[in-house]
Design an enzyme around this catalytic site. Structure first.
Site, PDB file in Angstrom:
ATOM      1  N   ARG A 156       2.461  -7.087  11.452  1.00 62.57           N
ATOM      2  CA  ARG A 156       2.725  -5.970  10.529  1.00 62.57           C
ATOM      3  C   ARG A 156       1.428  -5.227  10.201  1.00 62.57           C
ATOM      4  O   ARG A 156       1.422  -4.002  10.110  1.00 62.57           O
ATOM      5  CB  ARG A 156       3.402  -6.492   9.249  1.00 62.57           C
ATOM      6  CG  ARG A 156       4.854  -6.911   9.521  1.00 62.57           C
ATOM      7  CD  ARG A 156       5.410  -7.782   8.414  1.00 62.57           C
ATOM      8  NE  ARG A 156       5.445  -7.122   7.128  1.00 62.57           N
ATOM      9  CZ  ARG A 156       5.380  -7.757   5.968  1.00 62.57           C
ATOM     10  NH1 ARG A 156       5.263  -9.071   5.930  1.00 62.57           N
ATOM     11  NH2 ARG A 156       5.441  -7.088   4.856  1.00 62.57           N
ATOM     12  N   ARG A 165       9.458 -14.122   1.539  1.00 58.89           N
ATOM     13  CA  ARG A 165      10.084 -13.325   2.595  1.00 58.89           C
ATOM     14  C   ARG A 165       9.759 -13.943   3.949  1.00 58.89           C
ATOM     15  O   ARG A 165       8.637 -14.356   4.177  1.00 58.89           O
ATOM     16  CB  ARG A 165       9.552 -11.888   2.545  1.00 58.89           C
ATOM     17  CG  ARG A 165      10.327 -11.012   1.609  1.00 58.89           C
ATOM     18  CD  ARG A 165       9.669  -9.683   1.414  1.00 58.89           C
ATOM     19  NE  ARG A 165       9.217  -9.021   2.636  1.00 58.89           N
ATOM     20  CZ  ARG A 165       8.684  -7.807   2.662  1.00 58.89           C
ATOM     21  NH1 ARG A 165       8.540  -7.132   1.552  1.00 58.89           N
ATOM     22  NH2 ARG A 165       8.288  -7.278   3.797  1.00 58.89           N
ATOM     23  N   ARG A 169       3.113 -14.341  -2.103  1.00 62.43           N
ATOM     24  CA  ARG A 169       4.174 -13.479  -2.652  1.00 62.43           C
ATOM     25  C   ARG A 169       5.523 -14.187  -2.692  1.00 62.43           C
ATOM     26  O   ARG A 169       5.904 -14.883  -1.767  1.00 62.43           O
ATOM     27  CB  ARG A 169       4.296 -12.222  -1.784  1.00 62.43           C
ATOM     28  CG  ARG A 169       5.470 -11.332  -2.164  1.00 62.43           C
ATOM     29  CD  ARG A 169       5.255  -9.919  -1.750  1.00 62.43           C
ATOM     30  NE  ARG A 169       5.451  -9.674  -0.328  1.00 62.43           N
ATOM     31  CZ  ARG A 169       5.304  -8.481   0.230  1.00 62.43           C
ATOM     32  NH1 ARG A 169       4.961  -7.435  -0.502  1.00 62.43           N
ATOM     33  NH2 ARG A 169       5.475  -8.319   1.522  1.00 62.43           N
ATOM     34  N   ARG A 216       6.350   5.777   7.561  1.00 61.63           N
ATOM     35  CA  ARG A 216       5.432   4.854   8.230  1.00 61.63           C
ATOM     36  C   ARG A 216       4.947   5.427   9.553  1.00 61.63           C
ATOM     37  O   ARG A 216       4.094   4.827  10.193  1.00 61.63           O
ATOM     38  CB  ARG A 216       6.150   3.532   8.505  1.00 61.63           C
ATOM     39  CG  ARG A 216       5.878   2.440   7.467  1.00 61.63           C
ATOM     40  CD  ARG A 216       6.773   1.268   7.810  1.00 61.63           C
ATOM     41  NE  ARG A 216       6.318  -0.013   7.375  1.00 61.63           N
ATOM     42  CZ  ARG A 216       6.742  -0.638   6.281  1.00 61.63           C
ATOM     43  NH1 ARG A 216       7.576  -0.061   5.462  1.00 61.63           N
ATOM     44  NH2 ARG A 216       6.326  -1.862   6.007  1.00 61.63           N
ATOM     45  N   LYS A 229       2.325  -1.854  -3.177  1.00 57.78           N
ATOM     46  CA  LYS A 229       3.195  -0.675  -3.310  1.00 57.78           C
ATOM     47  C   LYS A 229       4.462  -1.001  -4.109  1.00 57.78           C
ATOM     48  O   LYS A 229       4.872  -0.241  -4.970  1.00 57.78           O
ATOM     49  CB  LYS A 229       3.603  -0.146  -1.927  1.00 57.78           C
ATOM     50  CG  LYS A 229       2.439   0.225  -1.030  1.00 57.78           C
ATOM     51  CD  LYS A 229       2.915   0.878   0.265  1.00 57.78           C
ATOM     52  CE  LYS A 229       3.746  -0.023   1.159  1.00 57.78           C
ATOM     53  NZ  LYS A 229       3.040  -1.204   1.682  1.00 57.78           N
TER      54      LYS A 229
END
Ligand code: AMP
Length: 223
Positions: A168, A157, A124, A88, A13
Site C-alpha cells: 500500500r 484491519r 491500529r 488516489r 486521514k
C-alpha cells in the site's frame, strides 16, 4: 467546503476526518470504508473489489468514481464534504472535478515519515460497527478491544498486516503522491506535519480550515 485529506496509509486521514466532521458538520466519506462495507455485504461491487483490497492494490477507477459520485450527490453533501482516501489517482482527481463541477477548496497533505506510519498501522484497531479508529499505544479504548463510542468489537484491519502495508505504501508513492503537484498547481494544497499527537495535528488543521472558511462567510460550516 470540499476538503480532501491526502497522505499515506496511517497518516491519520481517518482520525482527523472524524474530528473535522464533528467540529464543522461536513460528512466524512472514506472510500476504504465504503469498499469494506460492500465487501462485507458481498454486493456485486464488493465481490469485484474484495481480492484487490485484501492485497493492498487499488480498486479500478470506474468503481470508486461511481461510488463517490453517488455518495456526494446525497443531500448531506450539499454544503461540502471531507474525502478520506479519494482521489488516489490523477484520473480520480479529474473525475471528481467533473462530477462536482468545481475544484476542492482545500487539500490537506498530511506528511508522516514511513517508520512512524508503519508503527501506527501495526497498532491500529478499528470498530467493526461504527468504524471509529484507535491505536493500542497512543489512543487506547477505555476497555481493551471494545469501542468507547458504540461498544462494538475492535479488530485489526486485514490489510494492516506488514506485507500488505508495504504494498500500500509503494502504491501511494507511485500513484497517489503525484496528486500533491496537481493540487499545488491549482493553488489549493496545504501541507502539515502529521507526526505529532492527534490533538496538536487537529489544531493545525482547524486553523487552516478556519482561515479557508473565513473566505466564505455564508458557508460557515456544514450545518
Ligand atoms: P483505506 O481505508 O483508504 O486505506 O483503503 C483501503 C483499500 O481500499 C485500499 O488499499 C484500496 O484497495 C481500496 N481503496 C480505497 N480507496 C480507493 C481509491 N480511491 N481508489 C482505489 N482503491 C481504493
Amino acid at each position: 467546503m470540499r476538503i480532501i485529506l491526502l497522505g499515506p496509509p496511517g497518516s491519520g486521514k481517518g482520525t482527523q476526518g472524524d474530528l473535522i466532521a464533528r467540529r464543522y458538520g461536513f460528512p466524512k466519506i472514506s472510500t476504504g470504508d465504503l469498499l469494506r462495507e460492500a465487501i462485507q455485504k458481498q454486493t456485486p461491487l464488493g465481490k469485484r473489489a474484495e481480492s484487490l483490497v485484501q492485497q493492498g492494490q487499488l480498486v479500478s477507477d470506474d468503481i470508486v468514481e461511481e461510488m463517490v459520485k453517488e455518495r456526494i450527490s446525497g443531500a448531506d453533501c450539499r454544503k461540502g464534504y471531507i474525502l478520506d482516501g479519494f482521489p488516489r489517482t490523477l484520473s480520480q482527481a479529474k473525475a471528481l472535478e467533473r462530477m462536482d463541477g468545481r475544484r476542492p477548496e482545500i487539500v490537506i497533505d498530511m506528511h508522516v515519515a514511513a517508520p512512524i506510519v508503519l508503527d501506527r498501522l501495526r497498532q491500529r484497531q478499528v470498530c467493526v460497527e461504527c468504524k471509529a479508529i484507535y491505536n493500542t499505544h497512543l489512543h487506547k479504548p477505555r476497555k481493551e478491544n471494545v469501542c468507547d463510542i458504540c461498544q462494538g468489537k475492535l479488530v485489526q484491519r486485514e490489510d494492516d498486516s506488514s506485507a500488505v502495508v508495504r504494498e500500500r505504501l509503494k502504491i501511494y508513492e507511485e500513484q497517489t503522491a503525484k496528486l500533491k503537484d496537481y493540487y499545488l498547481q491549482k493553488n489549493v494544497l496545504k501541507m502539515i506535519d502529521g507526526s505529532g499527537n492527534v490533538e496538536s495535528i487537529f489544531q493545525k488543521i482547524g486553523a487552516l480550515l478556519d482561515e479557508e472558511l473565513a473566505k466564505y462567510p455564508e458557508k460557515k460550516n456544514g450545518r
